[in-house]
Design a protein around this motif. Sequence first.
Motif, mmCIF file in Angstrom:
data_model
loop_
_atom_site.group_PDB
_atom_site.id
_atom_site.type_symbol
_atom_site.label_atom_id
_atom_site.label_comp_id
_atom_site.label_asym_id
_atom_site.label_seq_id
_atom_site.Cartn_x
_atom_site.Cartn_y
_atom_site.Cartn_z
ATOM 1 N N ALA A 60 0.846 -1.183 0.000
ATOM 2 C CA ALA A 60 0.000 0.000 0.000
ATOM 3 C C ALA A 60 0.881 1.231 0.000
ATOM 4 C CB ALA A 60 -0.916 0.004 1.217
ATOM 5 N N ASP A 61 0.411 2.278 -0.696
ATOM 6 C CA ASP A 61 1.174 3.508 -0.777
ATOM 7 C C ASP A 61 0.211 4.682 -0.785
ATOM 8 O OD1 ASP A 61 3.442 5.070 -0.951
ATOM 9 O OD2 ASP A 61 3.633 4.882 -3.112
ATOM 10 N N LEU A 62 0.632 5.793 -0.207
ATOM 11 C CA LEU A 62 -0.184 6.998 -0.180
ATOM 12 C C LEU A 62 0.108 7.809 -1.430
ATOM 13 C CD1 LEU A 62 -2.173 8.727 1.489
ATOM 14 C CD2 LEU A 62 -0.177 9.864 2.465
ATOM 15 N N TYR A 63 -0.956 8.223 -2.138
ATOM 16 C CA TYR A 63 -0.804 9.064 -3.318
ATOM 17 C C TYR A 63 -1.522 10.376 -3.054
ATOM 18 C CZ TYR A 63 -0.961 10.834 -8.036
ATOM 19 O OH TYR A 63 -0.809 11.630 -9.137
ATOM 20 N N ASN A 64 -0.788 11.475 -3.109
ATOM 21 C CA ASN A 64 -1.363 12.801 -2.877
ATOM 22 C C ASN A 64 -1.614 13.495 -4.200
ATOM 23 O OD1 ASN A 64 -1.505 13.049 -0.009
ATOM 24 N ND2 ASN A 64 0.718 13.084 0.009
ATOM 25 N N GLY A 65 -2.795 13.317 -4.736
ATOM 26 C CA GLY A 65 -3.199 14.029 -5.943
ATOM 27 C C GLY A 65 -4.063 15.198 -5.517
ATOM 28 N N THR A 66 -5.110 15.484 -6.286
ATOM 29 C CA THR A 66 -6.051 16.511 -5.882
ATOM 30 C C THR A 66 -6.676 16.127 -4.545
ATOM 31 O OG1 THR A 66 -6.529 16.865 -8.208
ATOM 32 C CG2 THR A 66 -8.033 17.859 -6.629
ATOM 33 N N LYS A 67 -6.972 14.851 -4.407
ATOM 34 C CA LYS A 67 -7.440 14.285 -3.142
ATOM 35 C C LYS A 67 -6.495 13.136 -2.792
ATOM 36 C CE LYS A 67 -12.212 15.092 -4.476
ATOM 37 N NZ LYS A 67 -13.437 14.429 -4.897
ATOM 38 N N PRO A 68 -6.139 12.975 -1.525
ATOM 39 C CA PRO A 68 -5.230 11.867 -1.174
ATOM 40 C C PRO A 68 -5.941 10.512 -1.208
ATOM 41 C CG PRO A 68 -5.775 13.169 0.770
ATOM 42 C CD PRO A 68 -6.413 13.849 -0.393
ATOM 43 N N TYR A 69 -5.268 9.528 -1.779
ATOM 44 C CA TYR A 69 -5.754 8.160 -1.864
ATOM 45 C C TYR A 69 -4.675 7.214 -1.360
ATOM 46 C CZ TYR A 69 -9.776 9.241 -4.854
ATOM 47 O OH TYR A 69 -10.958 9.703 -5.342
ATOM 48 N N VAL A 70 -5.104 6.099 -0.777
ATOM 49 C CA VAL A 70 -4.177 5.021 -0.464
ATOM 50 C C VAL A 70 -4.376 3.980 -1.554
ATOM 51 C CG1 VAL A 70 -3.494 3.262 1.191
ATOM 52 C CG2 VAL A 70 -4.250 5.497 2.003
ATOM 53 N N VAL A 71 -3.285 3.591 -2.195
ATOM 54 C CA VAL A 71 -3.325 2.696 -3.351
ATOM 55 C C VAL A 71 -2.900 1.298 -2.912
ATOM 56 C CG1 VAL A 71 -2.442 2.281 -5.666
ATOM 57 C CG2 VAL A 71 -2.733 4.630 -4.840
ATOM 58 N N PHE A 72 -3.773 0.318 -3.148
ATOM 59 C CA PHE A 72 -3.485 -1.083 -2.840
ATOM 60 C C PHE A 72 -3.353 -1.833 -4.159
ATOM 61 C CE2 PHE A 72 -5.686 0.480 0.880
ATOM 62 C CZ PHE A 72 -4.944 -0.053 1.925
ATOM 63 N N GLU A 73 -2.269 -2.557 -4.320
ATOM 64 C CA GLU A 73 -2.013 -3.301 -5.553
ATOM 65 C C GLU A 73 -2.263 -4.788 -5.336
ATOM 66 O OE1 GLU A 73 1.751 -2.515 -7.476
ATOM 67 O OE2 GLU A 73 1.860 -0.620 -6.374
ATOM 68 N N GLU A 74 -2.969 -5.379 -6.281
ATOM 69 C CA GLU A 74 -3.117 -6.821 -6.335
ATOM 70 C C GLU A 74 -2.587 -7.281 -7.681
ATOM 71 O OE1 GLU A 74 -7.280 -7.615 -5.400
ATOM 72 O OE2 GLU A 74 -6.581 -8.264 -3.432
ATOM 73 N N ALA A 75 -2.622 -8.565 -7.948
ATOM 74 C CA ALA A 75 -2.040 -9.106 -9.182
ATOM 75 C C ALA A 75 -2.718 -8.554 -10.436
ATOM 76 C CB ALA A 75 -2.124 -10.622 -9.172
ATOM 77 N N ASP A 76 -4.041 -8.436 -10.421
ATOM 78 C CA ASP A 76 -4.763 -8.047 -11.622
ATOM 79 C C ASP A 76 -5.564 -6.761 -11.490
ATOM 80 O OD1 ASP A 76 -6.487 -9.120 -9.794
ATOM 81 O OD2 ASP A 76 -7.717 -10.162 -11.270
ATOM 82 N N ARG A 77 -5.489 -6.096 -10.341
ATOM 83 C CA ARG A 77 -6.246 -4.858 -10.165
ATOM 84 C C ARG A 77 -5.559 -3.954 -9.145
ATOM 85 N NH1 ARG A 77 -11.343 -6.282 -6.272
ATOM 86 N NH2 ARG A 77 -10.152 -7.452 -4.734
ATOM 87 N N VAL A 78 -6.007 -2.697 -9.168
ATOM 88 C CA VAL A 78 -5.518 -1.693 -8.237
ATOM 89 C C VAL A 78 -6.733 -1.084 -7.554
ATOM 90 C CG1 VAL A 78 -4.206 0.443 -7.985
ATOM 91 C CG2 VAL A 78 -3.578 -1.180 -9.752
ATOM 92 N N LEU A 79 -6.660 -0.954 -6.230
ATOM 93 C CA LEU A 79 -7.753 -0.383 -5.457
ATOM 94 C C LEU A 79 -7.306 0.967 -4.902
ATOM 95 C CD1 LEU A 79 -8.184 -3.778 -3.921
ATOM 96 C CD2 LEU A 79 -10.164 -2.627 -4.874
ATOM 97 N N PHE A 80 -8.145 1.973 -5.078
ATOM 98 C CA PHE A 80 -7.850 3.323 -4.610
ATOM 99 C C PHE A 80 -8.824 3.656 -3.485
ATOM 100 C CE2 PHE A 80 -6.824 3.042 -9.105
ATOM 101 C CZ PHE A 80 -5.503 3.451 -9.120
ATOM 102 N N VAL A 81 -8.306 3.743 -2.271
ATOM 103 C CA VAL A 81 -9.146 4.036 -1.108
ATOM 104 C C VAL A 81 -8.910 5.491 -0.714
ATOM 105 C CG1 VAL A 81 -9.690 3.414 1.267
ATOM 106 C CG2 VAL A 81 -8.933 1.655 -0.333
ATOM 107 N N PRO A 82 -9.935 6.347 -0.877
ATOM 108 C CA PRO A 82 -9.744 7.753 -0.526
ATOM 109 C C PRO A 82 -9.584 7.929 0.981
ATOM 110 C CG PRO A 82 -11.974 7.361 -1.319
ATOM 111 C CD PRO A 82 -11.246 6.073 -1.418
ATOM 112 N N VAL A 83 -8.773 8.902 1.372
ATOM 113 C CA VAL A 83 -8.592 9.197 2.795
ATOM 114 C C VAL A 83 -9.909 9.701 3.371
ATOM 115 C CG1 VAL A 83 -7.388 10.720 4.408
ATOM 116 C CG2 VAL A 83 -6.126 9.582 2.584
ATOM 117 N N ASP A 84 -10.670 10.454 2.590
ATOM 118 C CA ASP A 84 -11.991 10.932 3.000
ATOM 119 C C ASP A 84 -12.953 9.747 2.942
ATOM 120 O OD1 ASP A 84 -14.376 12.207 3.472
ATOM 121 O OD2 ASP A 84 -14.339 13.417 1.647
ATOM 122 N N SER A 85 -13.461 9.334 4.086
ATOM 123 C CA SER A 85 -14.307 8.135 4.141
ATOM 124 C C SER A 85 -15.667 8.325 3.466
ATOM 125 C CB SER A 85 -14.504 7.699 5.588
ATOM 126 O OG SER A 85 -15.128 8.731 6.324
#
Length: 159
Positions: A60-85
Amino acid sequence: MTRKTKVVVALMTALIGVVIVFSGIYWFTVGHTERTKQSLIEEARERLLAEQPTVESERADLYNGTKPYVVFEEADRVLFVPVDSEEPIEEREIASVDLNQVCAESVEETGGALVSCKYGFDDRALIEVVTKAGASYTYSYYTLQTGDFIRRVQLTDSL
């Protein structure tokens, strides 16, 4: 004690003092930022497991774009979990794009040394490649699904 011994003790005391001061500065600056980052990642992981219990992502890695997201990588997909619930979790399939290949091609185009290469989300799923050449950093953005070029931003430190 001899004069030489007193000088050595004074220098050692000064050195220990400098180490303690700079350790404190690190603790309250870089250390605080890292602890905050880890806290956001853990909160996002808990939310992701609550909403999608079948996810098995170790990275997992934190990505600070316009809104911050935590990025989770799996083998075939990427999940973007926003910091704002309040925001929904975004999920994108990794089609035929190879992250390492996109990074290598971007480094060839921009020159310099690779600083980072990661998935991100800024109104759409993307790949961010950061390179450094001399006193300038180049941020290149590519689409996640096709690897197409989106935009490039260059920041230069003028002395």
